[in-house]
Design an enzyme around this catalytic site. Sequence first.
Site, PDB file in Angstrom:
ATOM      1  N   TYR A  11      17.412  17.455  31.115  1.00 16.75           N
ATOM      2  CA  TYR A  11      17.235  16.019  31.035  1.00 16.75           C
ATOM      3  C   TYR A  11      17.981  15.426  32.062  1.00 16.75           C
ATOM      4  O   TYR A  11      19.011  15.427  32.190  1.00 16.75           O
ATOM      5  CB  TYR A  11      17.572  15.537  29.537  1.00 16.75           C
ATOM      6  CG  TYR A  11      16.828  16.036  28.418  1.00 16.75           C
ATOM      7  CD1 TYR A  11      15.740  16.661  28.450  1.00 16.75           C
ATOM      8  CD2 TYR A  11      17.284  15.936  27.102  1.00 16.75           C
ATOM      9  CE1 TYR A  11      15.004  17.192  27.108  1.00 16.75           C
ATOM     10  CE2 TYR A  11      16.754  16.206  25.849  1.00 16.75           C
ATOM     11  CZ  TYR A  11      15.509  16.926  26.040  1.00 16.75           C
ATOM     12  OH  TYR A  11      14.983  17.461  24.980  1.00 16.75           O
ATOM     13  N   GLN A  46      12.615  23.026  16.903  1.00 16.66           N
ATOM     14  CA  GLN A  46      12.470  21.699  17.207  1.00 16.66           C
ATOM     15  C   GLN A  46      11.185  21.261  17.748  1.00 16.66           C
ATOM     16  O   GLN A  46      10.779  21.672  19.049  1.00 16.66           O
ATOM     17  CB  GLN A  46      13.572  21.173  18.523  1.00 16.66           C
ATOM     18  CG  GLN A  46      13.511  19.604  18.652  1.00 16.66           C
ATOM     19  CD  GLN A  46      14.477  19.478  19.629  1.00 16.66           C
ATOM     20  OE1 GLN A  46      14.547  18.597  20.559  1.00 16.66           O
ATOM     21  NE2 GLN A  46      15.930  19.663  19.390  1.00 16.66           N
TER      22      GLN A  46
END
Length: 335
Positions: free
Chosen positions: A54, A177
């Site tokens: 990220y 996830q």
Amino acid sequence: MEFRHLGRSGLMVSEISYGNWLTHGSQVEEEAAIACVHAALDEGITSFDTADVYAGTKAEEVLGKALKGVRRESIEIFTKVYWPTGPGPNDRGLSRKHIFESIHGSLRRLGTDYVDLYQAHRFDYETPLEETLRAFDDLVRQGKVLYVGVSEWTADQIAQALKIADEMGFDRIVSNQPQYSMLWRVIEGEVVPFCEKEGIGQVVFSPIAQGVLTGKYLPGRPPPPASRATDPNGSGFVSRFLRDDVLTRVQELKPIASDLGLTMAQLAVAWVLQNPNVSSAIVGASRPEQIRDNAKASGVRLDAEVMRKIDEVLGPVVERDPAKTKAMSPPSRPK
């Protein structure tokens, strides 16, 4: 804030997790990002999700700064490994080399000795699964990782991993996830039933469908400036929902939310939490008030009639095809 077990493990996580995919280190200034994390803590959120990739590793750095001074035992930090974090051929994937180098980089950036949950960010078709699982198990035994999870894996891929773990005595996967929302329900067909049977919890991302379920995107109108739809990093995820037929039906959810005294975002987050296989719903924020608003979805119970009304409104535009999940597991070394 209410709490749930992460799958069948003993770890308790907050029903709502704070995630920093597109905000920390890219969309918002560091000071604002830290304010959002502190707002999450104030609302009782204890679970924080990030990844090495990220913002090119910057998101982990900002989260580490924001959590500095917070009692480590009182929070749960989740991060991930898989996507490229450098130019070399070993700077990606789920090889033993990349996993070990990635966890050490993540721990340094996060300013912690261990992460509570370490997740394989995608399935790696080019590395033997035994190699990946042994590396994860070694990290657990070293105390650098407490629990192991995956992200956007199919039911078949998770089944392969569980079989190997059971045969070789490795720690089992405790979580997955996936993307999950009122509009994107592809995990309900195969992933959720299998995971319920095997004691694996879902830590779902995009419960508000990248902001679409807030109702701010209107049919026949361009996206608001500075919205997720105008961000080149996030527009790919949101673009599938920016059709007039979808946006028109989303607007029809407003009276349902209003009758319940909820905002549209709160209704969306509460909806995913009605699924008993969901351990936590990840929300992001660029402003503290957004996280305060979303946190109020914790503990909300939607009765069967409300769930029926939502299905009635959205039915024709809901994506349920499990093949879509398979499409989100690309080769680990994209050309």
